[in-house]
Design an enzyme around this catalytic site. Structure first.
Site, short mmCIF file in Angstrom:
data_model
loop_
_atom_site.label_atom_id
_atom_site.label_comp_id
_atom_site.label_asym_id
_atom_site.label_seq_id
_atom_site.Cartn_x
_atom_site.Cartn_y
_atom_site.Cartn_z
N GLN A 51 43.84 47.30 42.56
CA GLN A 51 43.84 47.16 44.03
C GLN A 51 44.96 47.97 44.69
O GLN A 51 44.95 48.14 45.90
CB GLN A 51 43.98 45.69 44.44
CG GLN A 51 42.78 44.84 44.06
CD GLN A 51 42.97 43.43 44.56
OE1 GLN A 51 43.60 42.62 43.89
NE2 GLN A 51 42.45 43.14 45.74
N CYS A 107 39.58 38.45 49.46
CA CYS A 107 40.07 39.52 48.60
C CYS A 107 40.80 40.54 49.45
O CYS A 107 40.29 40.95 50.49
CB CYS A 107 38.89 40.19 47.88
SG CYS A 107 39.40 41.55 46.81
N LEU A 108 42.02 40.93 49.03
CA LEU A 108 42.80 41.87 49.83
C LEU A 108 42.11 43.23 49.96
O LEU A 108 42.41 43.98 50.88
CB LEU A 108 44.20 42.05 49.22
CG LEU A 108 45.10 40.82 49.27
CD1 LEU A 108 46.43 41.09 48.56
CD2 LEU A 108 45.36 40.36 50.71
N GLU A 150 41.05 37.90 39.68
CA GLU A 150 41.90 39.07 39.40
C GLU A 150 41.51 39.75 38.09
O GLU A 150 41.53 40.97 37.99
CB GLU A 150 43.39 38.67 39.38
CG GLU A 150 43.91 38.02 40.66
CD GLU A 150 43.55 38.76 41.93
OE1 GLU A 150 43.37 39.99 41.91
OE2 GLU A 150 43.43 38.09 42.98
N HIS A 153 38.75 42.08 38.56
CA HIS A 153 39.17 43.39 39.08
C HIS A 153 39.52 44.35 37.94
O HIS A 153 39.29 45.55 38.05
CB HIS A 153 40.40 43.25 39.98
CG HIS A 153 40.10 42.89 41.41
ND1 HIS A 153 39.27 43.65 42.22
CD2 HIS A 153 40.52 41.87 42.18
CE1 HIS A 153 39.22 43.09 43.42
NE2 HIS A 153 39.95 42.01 43.42
#
Ligand SMILES: [Zn+2]
Length: 183
Positions: A51, A107-108, A150, A153
């Site tokens: 990210q 989610c950022l 996470e 990701h």
């Protein structure tokens, strides 16, 4: 420490499978600390290295206590921090799963989007901490959900992949609309 730039969907790094970290050295620690600072700055509870454009298997988490009633009484001194505290995690692997729960996740990399996702309720995670020491953690609830989000990701999986086709299309349509309105 430095605040890193969050990569937003559909940045291609979010689809890449991240490489394992071979040695937990000073460089890895520096990246983990920068990730933590970035996560706090964005009011996030979890962040994965892809990210911030780094395709390596590292995550940071700091999950608040789910029930404020569970916070330790103030007369305990020093009071243990509520929630999980900051976790700096390298090469995490889920080795056991139990139960199911549905949590509304954000989610950022998808600012503004929230989706109800079904995850395992309780998991066992093996990882290396920031000193390179192997750790095994059994966690449940929000911390377990955050770990699963996470770790996804790190495998190039984003939370919209975890719902059916119709809900995914609606969610991505909402997200694109929000992005256009913000532009
Ligand atoms: Zn995310």
């Amino acid at each position: 420490m430095a605040v890193l730039t969050i990569r937003l969907w559909p940045d291609e790094v979010l689809r890449r499978k991240a490489d394992p970290v071979e040695t937990v050295d000073d460089e890895v620690c520096r990246v983990l600390n920068d990730m933590a600072e970035t996560m706090y700055r964005q009011n996030g509870i979890g962040l994965a290295a892809p990210q911030v454009g780094i395709s390596r298997r590292m995550i940071t988490l700091d999950v608040p206590s789910e029930d404020p009633e569970e916070d330790p009484p103030e007369h305990l001194s020093p009071a243990p921090p509520p929630g999980s505290g900051l976790l700096l995690v390298v090469n995490p692997r889920i080795t056991a799963r139990e139960g199911k729960l549905v949590v509304t996740e954000g989610c950022l990399s998808f600012p503004g989007l929230e989706i109800d996702i079904q995850r395992s309720e309780r998991i066992t995670v093996e990882y290396l901490d920031e000193t390179g020491t192997p750790r095994t953690k059994v966690c449940d609830g929000l911390l377990a959900v955050c770990f699963q989000h996470e770790i996804d990701h790190l495998d190039g999986v984003v939370f919209t992949d975890r719902v059916g086709l119709v809900r995914r299309r609606l969610a991505l349509r909402d997200y694109e609309k929000m992005r256009r309105e913000e532009a």
